[in-house]
Design a protein around this motif. Structure first.
Motif, short mmCIF file in Angstrom:
data_model
loop_
_atom_site.label_atom_id
_atom_site.label_comp_id
_atom_site.label_asym_id
_atom_site.label_seq_id
_atom_site.Cartn_x
_atom_site.Cartn_y
_atom_site.Cartn_z
N UNK A 53 47.78 54.81 37.19
CA UNK A 53 49.15 54.30 37.29
C UNK A 53 50.00 54.72 36.10
N UNK A 54 49.41 54.82 34.92
CA UNK A 54 50.18 55.12 33.71
C UNK A 54 50.59 56.59 33.64
N UNK A 55 49.67 57.50 33.95
CA UNK A 55 50.00 58.93 33.80
C UNK A 55 51.14 59.38 34.71
N UNK A 56 51.17 58.99 35.99
CA UNK A 56 52.35 59.36 36.80
C UNK A 56 53.65 58.72 36.29
N UNK A 57 53.56 57.49 35.80
CA UNK A 57 54.76 56.84 35.28
C UNK A 57 55.27 57.51 34.01
N UNK A 62 59.87 57.69 29.58
CA UNK A 62 59.46 58.11 28.24
C UNK A 62 59.06 56.91 27.38
N UNK A 63 58.29 57.20 26.36
CA UNK A 63 57.92 56.16 25.39
C UNK A 63 59.15 55.80 24.57
N UNK A 64 59.19 54.56 24.12
CA UNK A 64 60.27 54.10 23.25
C UNK A 64 59.64 53.84 21.89
N UNK A 65 59.83 54.78 20.99
CA UNK A 65 59.20 54.67 19.68
C UNK A 65 57.68 54.71 19.82
N UNK A 66 57.03 53.70 19.27
CA UNK A 66 55.57 53.63 19.35
C UNK A 66 55.10 52.89 20.60
N UNK A 68 54.34 52.49 24.44
CA UNK A 68 54.04 53.25 25.65
C UNK A 68 54.66 52.50 26.83
N UNK A 69 55.91 52.78 27.12
CA UNK A 69 56.64 52.04 28.15
C UNK A 69 56.01 52.22 29.53
N UNK A 70 55.37 53.34 29.77
CA UNK A 70 54.73 53.55 31.07
C UNK A 70 53.63 52.51 31.31
N UNK A 71 52.90 52.15 30.28
CA UNK A 71 51.87 51.12 30.42
C UNK A 71 52.49 49.76 30.73
N UNK A 72 53.59 49.45 30.07
CA UNK A 72 54.27 48.18 30.31
C UNK A 72 54.84 48.14 31.73
#
Length: 188
Positions: A53-57, A62-66, A68-72
């Motif tokens: 789920x994280x890699x396609x997202x 994009x990440x916001x600073x440090x 990992x927004x895709x994980x959130x």
């Protein structure tokens, strides 16, 4: 009865997957090595559970600073899908706007529960000498949250009570969160 069984199974699966997404987010934020070369089995496990789920997202978010927004977002999407499915199973009773609210509060509740579990395991492992990678990772996850409490709560007889204080604070936060969720659902 069938709804309860489906609800339980869905809750367990989504809790594991969205919890792994949140753990991935927090481990990456804390810069804990998670690759196969690092020797961190927890990191490999988290990657295995969340890559789908994280890699396609990541391709679109994009990440916001440090962070990992895709994980959130992945954790939120899982919670949203879970509450959406349960909403459909009860026949769409109540407004659909309650689904994103429940997903948001479900994510916050999951965070509090995961931190509570991590602190309990950390406290138990602190009573015994362990030289495991898991104990080191757990210490790196819990120590940043305990640090402010340790500055205020002194050692008493050589015993660190900061995990106990944190557990009480997490329970208070859980009670407040439950009340906020109730108020938010009444508004929508």
């Amino acid at each position: 009865m069938l709804f309860q069984i489906v609800s339980l199974l869905l809750e367990v699966v989504v809790a594991i997957l969205s919890g792994a997404c949140l753990l991935r987010l927090y481990m990456q934020y804390q810069r804990i090595p998670m690759s196969a070369r690092s020797g961190n089995p927890l990191g490999r496990f988290v990657f295995a559970l969340t890559d789908w789920i994280v890699l396609p997202l990541r391709k679109v978010i994009p990440a916001v600073g440090a962070l990992d927004t895709a994980s959130l977002v992945g954790a939120f999407v899982l919670q949203f899908a879970s509450f959406g499915l349960l909403w459909l199973l009860v026949g769409g009773v109540g407004g659909f706007f309650s689904v994103p609210i429940l997903a948001f509060f479900g994510l916050l509740r999951m965070t509090l529960s995961a931190m509570t579990a991590a602190v309990i395991v950390y406290a138990i492992l602190s009573w015994v000498q362990t030289n495991s990678v898991f104990a080191d990772v757990l210490e790196r996850l819990v120590s940043p949250v305990l640090a402010p409490i340790r500055r205020v709560v002194p050692l008493i007889g050589g015993v660190d009570l900061s995990p106990l204080v944190l557990l009480v604070l997490l329970q208070v936060a859980s009670i407040v969160l439950g009340s906020l969720q109730g108020w938010a659902l009444l508004l929508f």
